[in-house]
Design an enzyme around this catalytic site. Structure first.
Site, PDB file in Angstrom:
ATOM      1  N   HIS A  70      32.801  40.019  43.748  1.00 39.56           N
ATOM      2  CA  HIS A  70      32.774  40.877  42.633  1.00 39.56           C
ATOM      3  C   HIS A  70      31.911  40.586  41.654  1.00 39.56           C
ATOM      4  O   HIS A  70      31.586  39.313  41.408  1.00 39.56           O
ATOM      5  CB  HIS A  70      34.165  41.089  41.996  1.00 39.56           C
ATOM      6  CG  HIS A  70      35.141  41.971  42.873  1.00 39.56           C
ATOM      7  ND1 HIS A  70      36.235  42.653  42.295  1.00 39.56           N
ATOM      8  CD2 HIS A  70      35.116  42.049  44.135  1.00 39.56           C
ATOM      9  CE1 HIS A  70      36.804  43.000  43.382  1.00 39.56           C
ATOM     10  NE2 HIS A  70      36.405  42.873  44.514  1.00 39.56           N
ATOM     11  N   GLU A  72      31.962  40.368  38.577  1.00 44.76           N
ATOM     12  CA  GLU A  72      32.587  39.529  37.218  1.00 44.76           C
ATOM     13  C   GLU A  72      32.739  38.287  37.726  1.00 44.76           C
ATOM     14  O   GLU A  72      32.497  37.427  37.098  1.00 44.76           O
ATOM     15  CB  GLU A  72      33.995  40.003  36.786  1.00 44.76           C
ATOM     16  CG  GLU A  72      34.039  41.602  36.438  1.00 44.76           C
ATOM     17  CD  GLU A  72      34.368  42.572  37.439  1.00 44.76           C
ATOM     18  OE1 GLU A  72      33.734  42.542  38.660  1.00 44.76           O
ATOM     19  OE2 GLU A  72      35.312  43.348  37.024  1.00 44.76           O
ATOM     20  N   CYS A 101      39.422  44.339  38.036  1.00 45.21           N
ATOM     21  CA  CYS A 101      40.716  44.237  38.715  1.00 45.21           C
ATOM     22  C   CYS A 101      41.338  43.100  38.566  1.00 45.21           C
ATOM     23  O   CYS A 101      41.186  42.225  37.667  1.00 45.21           O
ATOM     24  CB  CYS A 101      39.997  44.336  40.415  1.00 45.21           C
ATOM     25  SG  CYS A 101      39.419  42.847  41.007  1.00 45.21           S
ATOM     26  N   CYS A 104      39.774  39.814  39.173  1.00 45.89           N
ATOM     27  CA  CYS A 104      38.604  39.607  38.016  1.00 45.89           C
ATOM     28  C   CYS A 104      39.467  39.249  36.741  1.00 45.89           C
ATOM     29  O   CYS A 104      38.897  38.186  36.141  1.00 45.89           O
ATOM     30  CB  CYS A 104      37.746  40.553  38.134  1.00 45.89           C
ATOM     31  SG  CYS A 104      36.540  40.787  39.562  1.00 45.89           S
TER      32      CYS A 104
END
Length: 170
Positions: A70, A72, A101, A104
């Site tokens: 992801h 992040e 999410c 993260c």
């Protein structure tokens, strides 16, 4: 227009020489990098307390075959490599185009990110405000502030146009 959401002890203004929008613009550029690679267009940028850019990251779980790819996570990893520590300097600010999410969120807490600004809320998987209050977990040993809705409509439209284009191809 997306509403602004404020959680925790968010500052009334961004670091000198920055605006919330200018910080989000860096994350948006990263989202477009992900889109060029046919990844879901999500981008992130991490700034120090003075507003200096520490690192950027874009979504890449498909091209890397890594579910943790992801934006992040990639951004936090790059910043930790740059600083030489898995805990980031105090008062860092993570700008991300989509609400983080739960995975993260865990990285944000463990890396000690000071604050998060995000663009579009994520009603399906968002773990900062949409499905849980990630800023106030009673068991977490670190708290951060969050401001949601920064360039929210633009961030939402980037995602929507990507998925619309995908559906047209299929």
């Amino acid at each position: 227009m997306t509403n602004i959401i404020i959680k925790g002890n968010a500052p009334s203004k961004p670091p000198a020489g920055q605006s919330w929008r200018s910080m989000m613009d860096v994350a948006i550029r990263e989202a477009f990098k992900a889109r060029r690679d046919d990844e879901v267009p999500i981008g992130a940028a991490l700034f120090d307390a003075d507003g200096n850019l520490l690192a950027c990251g874009s979504n890449n779980p498909l091209t890397t075959n890594d579910p943790s790819g992801h934006a992040e996570m990639n951004c936090i990893r790059a910043a930790c490599r740059k600083t030489g520590n898995y805990r980031l300097p105090p008062d860092t600010i993570l700008a991300v185009t989509l609400e983080p999410c739960i995975m993260c969120l865990g990285a944000i807490i463990h890396a000690r990110v000071g604050g998060v600004i995000f663009g579009a809320p994520d009603p399906k998987a968002g773990a900062v405000v949409s499905n849980m209050d990630g800023t106030e977990l009673p068991f977490a040993n670190h708290r951060f502030w969050a401001i949601g809705g920064v360039s929210g409509q633009e961030c939402k439209e980037i995602l929507q146009s990507f998925f619309l284009q995908k559906r047209r191809k299929d």
